[in-house]
Design a protein around this motif. Structure first.
Motif, PDB file in Angstrom:
ATOM      1  N   TYR A 110       3.083 -47.161  21.835  1.00  0.00           N
ATOM      2  CA  TYR A 110       3.000 -48.791  22.057  1.00  0.00           C
ATOM      3  C   TYR A 110       2.066 -49.475  23.057  1.00  0.00           C
ATOM      4  N   ILE A 111       3.207 -49.052  24.201  1.00  0.00           N
ATOM      5  CA  ILE A 111       3.132 -49.658  24.979  1.00  0.00           C
ATOM      6  C   ILE A 111       1.676 -49.232  25.919  1.00  0.00           C
ATOM      7  N   ASP A 112       1.672 -47.521  25.599  1.00  0.00           N
ATOM      8  CA  ASP A 112       0.629 -47.055  26.150  1.00  0.00           C
ATOM      9  C   ASP A 112      -0.395 -47.302  25.392  1.00  0.00           C
ATOM     10  N   ARG A 116      -3.825 -49.883  27.407  1.00  0.00           N
ATOM     11  CA  ARG A 116      -4.910 -49.387  27.329  1.00  0.00           C
ATOM     12  C   ARG A 116      -6.541 -50.335  26.501  1.00  0.00           C
ATOM     13  N   THR A 117      -5.680 -51.273  25.953  1.00  0.00           N
ATOM     14  CA  THR A 117      -6.338 -52.814  24.538  1.00  0.00           C
ATOM     15  C   THR A 117      -6.583 -53.721  25.447  1.00  0.00           C
ATOM     16  N   GLY A 118      -6.024 -53.908  26.894  1.00  0.00           N
ATOM     17  CA  GLY A 118      -6.187 -55.170  27.570  1.00  0.00           C
ATOM     18  C   GLY A 118      -4.633 -55.795  27.651  1.00  0.00           C
ATOM     19  N   THR A 119      -5.462 -56.881  28.575  1.00  0.00           N
ATOM     20  CA  THR A 119      -4.111 -57.994  28.945  1.00  0.00           C
ATOM     21  C   THR A 119      -4.477 -58.998  28.607  1.00  0.00           C
ATOM     22  N   GLU A 120      -4.505 -59.271  27.344  1.00  0.00           N
ATOM     23  CA  GLU A 120      -4.516 -60.787  26.707  1.00  0.00           C
ATOM     24  C   GLU A 120      -3.110 -60.178  25.968  1.00  0.00           C
ATOM     25  N   SER A 121      -2.513 -61.995  25.562  1.00  0.00           N
ATOM     26  CA  SER A 121      -1.582 -61.574  25.010  1.00  0.00           C
ATOM     27  C   SER A 121      -1.568 -62.372  23.711  1.00  0.00           C
ATOM     28  N   TYR A 122      -1.076 -62.147  22.664  1.00  0.00           N
ATOM     29  CA  TYR A 122      -0.817 -63.206  21.157  1.00  0.00           C
ATOM     30  C   TYR A 122       0.014 -62.736  20.828  1.00  0.00           C
ATOM     31  N   PRO A 123       0.702 -63.637  20.322  1.00  0.00           N
ATOM     32  CA  PRO A 123       0.685 -65.266  20.397  1.00  0.00           C
ATOM     33  C   PRO A 123       1.008 -65.123  22.014  1.00  0.00           C
ATOM     34  N   PRO A 124       1.072 -66.211  22.095  1.00  0.00           N
ATOM     35  CA  PRO A 124       0.860 -66.662  24.211  1.00  0.00           C
ATOM     36  C   PRO A 124       2.866 -67.007  23.899  1.00  0.00           C
ATOM     37  N   PHE A 125       2.979 -66.503  25.062  1.00  0.00           N
ATOM     38  CA  PHE A 125       4.776 -66.479  25.543  1.00  0.00           C
ATOM     39  C   PHE A 125       4.961 -67.181  26.938  1.00  0.00           C
ATOM     40  N   ASP A 126       6.180 -68.037  26.774  1.00  0.00           N
ATOM     41  CA  ASP A 126       6.029 -69.126  27.940  1.00  0.00           C
ATOM     42  C   ASP A 126       7.140 -68.047  29.132  1.00  0.00           C
TER      43      ASP A 126
END
Length: 135
Positions: A110-112, A116-126
């Motif tokens: 899952y990490i890999d 590979r799909t990008g670095t955007e995070s959702y939902p955004p984390f503080d």
């Protein structure tokens, strides 16, 4: 010797020593004042318990094996009943390790895939408390 001295001589805290006693791993007499009193053999017994716990044995396993233990390490005779108990515990540890390896492999997958799909995070984390930030 009192529980405090046994604790100092073995490096095992008094709470753990009481746990060992409650589970039949360690015996203590009671003085007239109600305090636990241990004989010299208690030091060896606690060391044996610690070694067997370090081998991944449960308190129940140790209660079964301990009467046969000889020496600090301890050495155990190769009688069929003891071998069967130890082999059973080894199999349980092997099964746990296999499940952990499967979980590790799945998490690595899952990490890999996420990397590979990008670095955007959702939902955004503080970053301060790793809680999702309201959108």
């Amino acid at each position: 010797m009192l529980i405090g001295e046994l604790s100092r001589r073995t490096g095992v805290n008094a709470h753990q020593l009481r746990y060992y006693e409650a589970h039949g791993l360690l015996e203590a007499d009671r003085g007239a004042n109600g305090y636990r009193e241990y004989d010299e053999n208690a030091v060896l017994r606690v060391k044996q318990i610690r070694h067997l716990l370090g081998a991944g044995l449960s308190s129940e396993d140790i209660a079964y094996l301990l009467p046969c233990a000889v020496g600090e390490a301890p050495e155990l005779p190769g009688c069929p009943e003891l071998l069967a108990a130890m082999r059973s515990r080894l199999q349980r540890l092997d099964d746990q390790m296999a499940r952990l390896a499967q979980s590790r492999d799945a998490l690595a997958y899952y990490i890999d895939a996420a990397e590979r799909t990008g670095t955007e995070s959702y939902p955004p984390f503080d970053d301060a408390d790793l809680e999702p930030v309201p959108a």
